[in-house]
Design an enzyme around this catalytic site. Structure first.
Site, short mmCIF file in Angstrom:
data_model
loop_
_atom_site.label_atom_id
_atom_site.label_comp_id
_atom_site.label_asym_id
_atom_site.label_seq_id
_atom_site.Cartn_x
_atom_site.Cartn_y
_atom_site.Cartn_z
N CYS A 1 0.85 -1.18 0.00
CA CYS A 1 0.00 0.00 0.00
C CYS A 1 0.90 1.24 0.00
CB CYS A 1 -0.95 0.11 1.20
SG CYS A 1 -2.08 -1.27 1.34
N ARG B 1 3.55 -0.29 -5.04
CA ARG B 1 3.32 -0.83 -3.70
C ARG B 1 2.01 -1.58 -3.60
NH1 ARG B 1 6.89 1.91 -0.16
NH2 ARG B 1 5.76 1.14 1.62
N TRP C 1 -2.89 -2.67 -1.53
CA TRP C 1 -2.60 -4.10 -1.69
C TRP C 1 -3.36 -4.76 -0.53
CZ3 TRP C 1 -0.61 -8.18 1.07
CH2 TRP C 1 -0.26 -9.31 0.32
N ASN D 1 -0.98 2.19 5.50
CA ASN D 1 -0.16 1.10 4.97
C ASN D 1 0.27 0.28 6.17
OD1 ASN D 1 1.87 -0.50 3.80
ND2 ASN D 1 3.39 1.11 4.03
N GLY D 2 0.02 -1.04 6.13
CA GLY D 2 0.43 -1.89 7.26
C GLY D 2 -0.72 -2.75 7.72
N GLU E 1 15.49 -19.13 -9.25
CA GLU E 1 15.11 -17.78 -9.66
C GLU E 1 14.32 -17.83 -10.98
OE1 GLU E 1 14.77 -14.95 -8.56
OE2 GLU E 1 15.06 -13.46 -10.11
N LYS F 1 10.63 -16.32 -11.24
CA LYS F 1 10.28 -15.28 -12.22
C LYS F 1 9.13 -15.75 -13.10
CE LYS F 1 11.86 -12.34 -11.13
NZ LYS F 1 12.93 -11.99 -10.19
N GLU G 1 5.73 -15.81 -11.16
CA GLU G 1 5.14 -14.52 -10.78
C GLU G 1 4.71 -13.70 -11.99
OE1 GLU G 1 7.70 -11.99 -8.42
OE2 GLU G 1 9.46 -12.58 -9.56
N HIS H 1 14.61 -37.92 -6.38
CA HIS H 1 14.00 -38.10 -5.06
C HIS H 1 12.56 -37.60 -5.03
CE1 HIS H 1 17.85 -39.37 -3.50
NE2 HIS H 1 18.38 -38.37 -4.19
N LYS I 1 5.64 -4.48 -4.84
CA LYS I 1 7.10 -4.36 -4.90
C LYS I 1 7.72 -4.31 -3.52
CE LYS I 1 10.89 -3.36 -7.33
NZ LYS I 1 11.40 -4.64 -7.87
#
Ligand code: F6R
Length: 605
Positions: free
Chosen positions: A2, A27, A75, A99-100, A477, A481, A484, A500, A600
């Protein structure tokens, strides 16, 4: 997550709020809203679900006037992304953006319901507005009411309050979440970061944890966690450094991938002069008995690559943990050890909490951080900037490779300090490292091939990435990537772990991306690749020319990376991971720069 903004301005504020929110959209982008106070002192608000453009469209048909306002890009944490749950939340004469997470909001809400204040939304934030309205109903002034509310809140927050009838007043506060104050000429601002305020002012005060601020157009009075008046410095920020545009690229991600040779050059020039590593005073690894690295997501994977470097080059025992686990595990830490915290934003709540846990228990805390003014940069003993420049795309690319470059420098310094390599050895490794920007530049030539391969990957439901040694985290990674950006299920595995379990997944429909330069582990990885192909798995082998000619028979596709870079070649192999995900997302038509559900800066745990 946010983003919040507040302006006591000298112009119509709604367009300025929207401009600032555009800069904060990284955000959160589930919904957005603004509230203003008009010339008669009337508080009004507009909110809209989805991207910010829906709010700006709304403001065209239903404009808001006034020179004072607050805004929010959301968010969602508590409650779905609906207009009712969007901020600003208004109760009585007060409007709030937040925000929070207010952790005790249920308890507060029960108390408010019992007092006759019924909630209208599913959010924790509304409780803040309700509680403040109740305090005002009981006769408190707006500032007293906000203060009384703040004293009851548990959790993490950055808050801005605006009050009906009070066009020259704003109250803001931070605990756990970032908040800055911007100073103008007869105008004042608050915001989640300095980038949001860059169009209006370059004079910024970074509030300390627990601070609250009473703002008028004339200035601000700051109070610490014990409500004592305090003075905080005003910093002059480099507004140019906050410039954000796509520079002719279709997406920020494409631009940020392409910037890597330049920013990697910058970061290496910063830390390496001739054959000398230049680090702040006290960075001597000779007596360090252990390194504990903590981070989240892609930053964690940078630490994962670096673990191989610290252990193999410097013989330094190295622990690595995701911050959300580390912070609650209560790990014993040696007082001769160093804690290393890696973060692009420098604001990730779990990484920050992990740092606070380690402070005082280890001999030194080090931040490897892209945002130099962030909490992690400020709270570590030594902050090492990654100098990647502003990274706008939610998925990290250039910040990752710059983190790797800084970590590579640290590993070499550790190896030299600890006598594991002599001057000649250091010079040889530094030559490999200095070659990286040019090699990354060559790796950018894989863009077209990745775009073609993406047509194939975009048809898949699942993709497996395999790697060994320091290329294992690169495979992780690649999977991160891809999932997402394209929303395709992807997993990264150490290729030796294949037998395994995950080998059961292999069939002719499953693309398997094998990341294997022709190094000492190549034969082993190729054996695992053969096991995949024996089960009709469709392999994309990413290697150098030697590797492809030696092991390329039977693969579905090969992608050649440049040779060189020595042990630092994982940095080069990050590029095709980025491009495969990028082009697969483009092929699927997903939102590359702002993937669904992500933000982000993850400032809630
Ligand atoms: C993935 C990504 C995230 C971040 C993670 C940590 O592309 O960007 O996984 O790496 O949220 O963020 P920072 O580095 O800001 O602490």
């Amino acid at each position: 997550m946010c983003g919040i903004i507040g302006i006591l301005g000298s112009h119509q504020v709604a367009p300025q709020l929207v401009e600032a929110l555009k800069r904060l959209e990284y955000r959160g982008y589930d919904s957005a809203g603004v509230a203003t106070i008009d010339g008669e002192g009337r508080l009004d608000r507009r909110r809209a679900v989805g991207k910010l453009v829906h709010l700006s469209d709304r403001l065209v048909t239903e404009p808001l006037s006034g020179r004072s306002g607050i805004g929010h890009t959301r968010w969602a944490t508590h409650g779905a992304a609906t207009e009712i749950n969007a901020h600003p939340h208004r109760r009585g004469r007060v409007a709030v953006v937040h925000n929070g997470i207010i952790e005790n909001f249920r308890e507060l809400r029960e108390e408010l319901v019992a007092a006759g204040y019924a909630p209208e939304s599913d959010t924790d934030t509304e409780t803040v507005a309700m509680l403040t309205a109740k305090h005002m109903d009981e006769g408190k002034s707006p500032v007293e009411a906000a203060r009384a509310t703040l004293s009851r809140l548990q959790g993490a927050f950055a808050l801005a309050f605006l009050f009906d009838g009070e066009g020259d007043l704003m109250v803001a506060a931070r605990k756990g979440s970032p908040l800055v104050v911007g100073h103008g000429e007869g105008e004042m601002f608050v915001g989640s970061d300095a980038i949001a305020l860059a169009p209006f002012t370059d004079r910024i005060t970074y509030l300390e944890d627990g601070d609250h601020v009473v703002v008028t157009r004339e200035g601000s009075d700051i109070f610490d966690a014990d409500a004592n008046p305090v003075s905080r410095d005003i910093a002059q920020i480099d507004v140019g450094a906050t410039a954000i545009d796509k520079g002719g690229y279709r997406h920020f991600m494409a631009k940020e991938i392409a910037e890597q040779p330049a920013v990697l050059g910058d970061v290496l020039n910063h830390y390496v002069k001739d054959d000398r590593i230049v680090l702040p005073d006290g960075m001597d690894f000779s007596t360090v008995d252990r390194l504990t690295m903590v981070a989240c997501g892609t930053a964690y994977l940078a630490g994962h690559v670096a673990k191989y470097w610290f252990e193999q080059l410097a013989g330094l025992p190295c622990d690595l943990d995701v911050a959300s686990e580390f912070r609650y595990r209560e790990p014993p830490l040696s007082e001769k050890s160093w804690g290393l915290f890696i973060s692009q934003s420098g604001e990730t709540a779990d990484t920050l909490a992990a740092l606070h846990y380690a402070r005082g228990k280890v001999a030194r805390t080090i931040g490897v951080v892209n945002v130099g003014t962030s909490a992690i940069a400020r709270d570590t003993d030594t902050a090492l900037p990654t100098l990647a420049g502003v990274e706008v795309c939610v998925a990290s690319s250039k910040a990752f490779t710059c983190q790797l470059a800084v970590l590579a420098v640290l590993a070499l310094k550790a190896a030299h300090d600890r006598g594991c390599i002599d001057d000649a050895g250091l010079a040889a490794h530094l030559a490999d490292l200095r070659a990286i920007p040019a090699l990354v530049n060559q790796a950018l030539n894989s863009a077209e091939a990745c775009a073609e391969l993406a047509e194939w990957l975009s048809e898949a439901d699942d993709v497996l990435f395999l790697g060994r040694g320091p290329l294992y985290p690169v495979a992780l990674e690649g999977a991160l990537k891809l999932k997402e950006l394209s929303y395709i299920h992807a997993e990264g595995y150490a290729s030796g772990e294949l037998k395994h379990g995950p080998i059961a997944l292999i069939d002719q429909n499953m693309p398997v991306v094998v990341v294997a330069p022709r190094d000492a582990l190549f034969e082993k990885t190729v054996s695992n690749m053969q096991e995949v192909m024996a089960r009709h798995g469709q392999v994309l082998l990413i290697s150098d020319n030697d590797g492809l000619s030696e092991a390329g028979d039977g693969i579905r596709a090969g992608l050649a990376m440049p040779e060189g870079g020595g042990v630092f070649r994982p940095i080069v192999y990050a590029v095709p991971m980025q491009y495969l995900a990028y082009y697969t997302a483009v092929a699927k038509g997903t939102d590359v720069d702002q993937p669904r559900n992500l933000a982000k800066s993850v400032t809630v745990e």
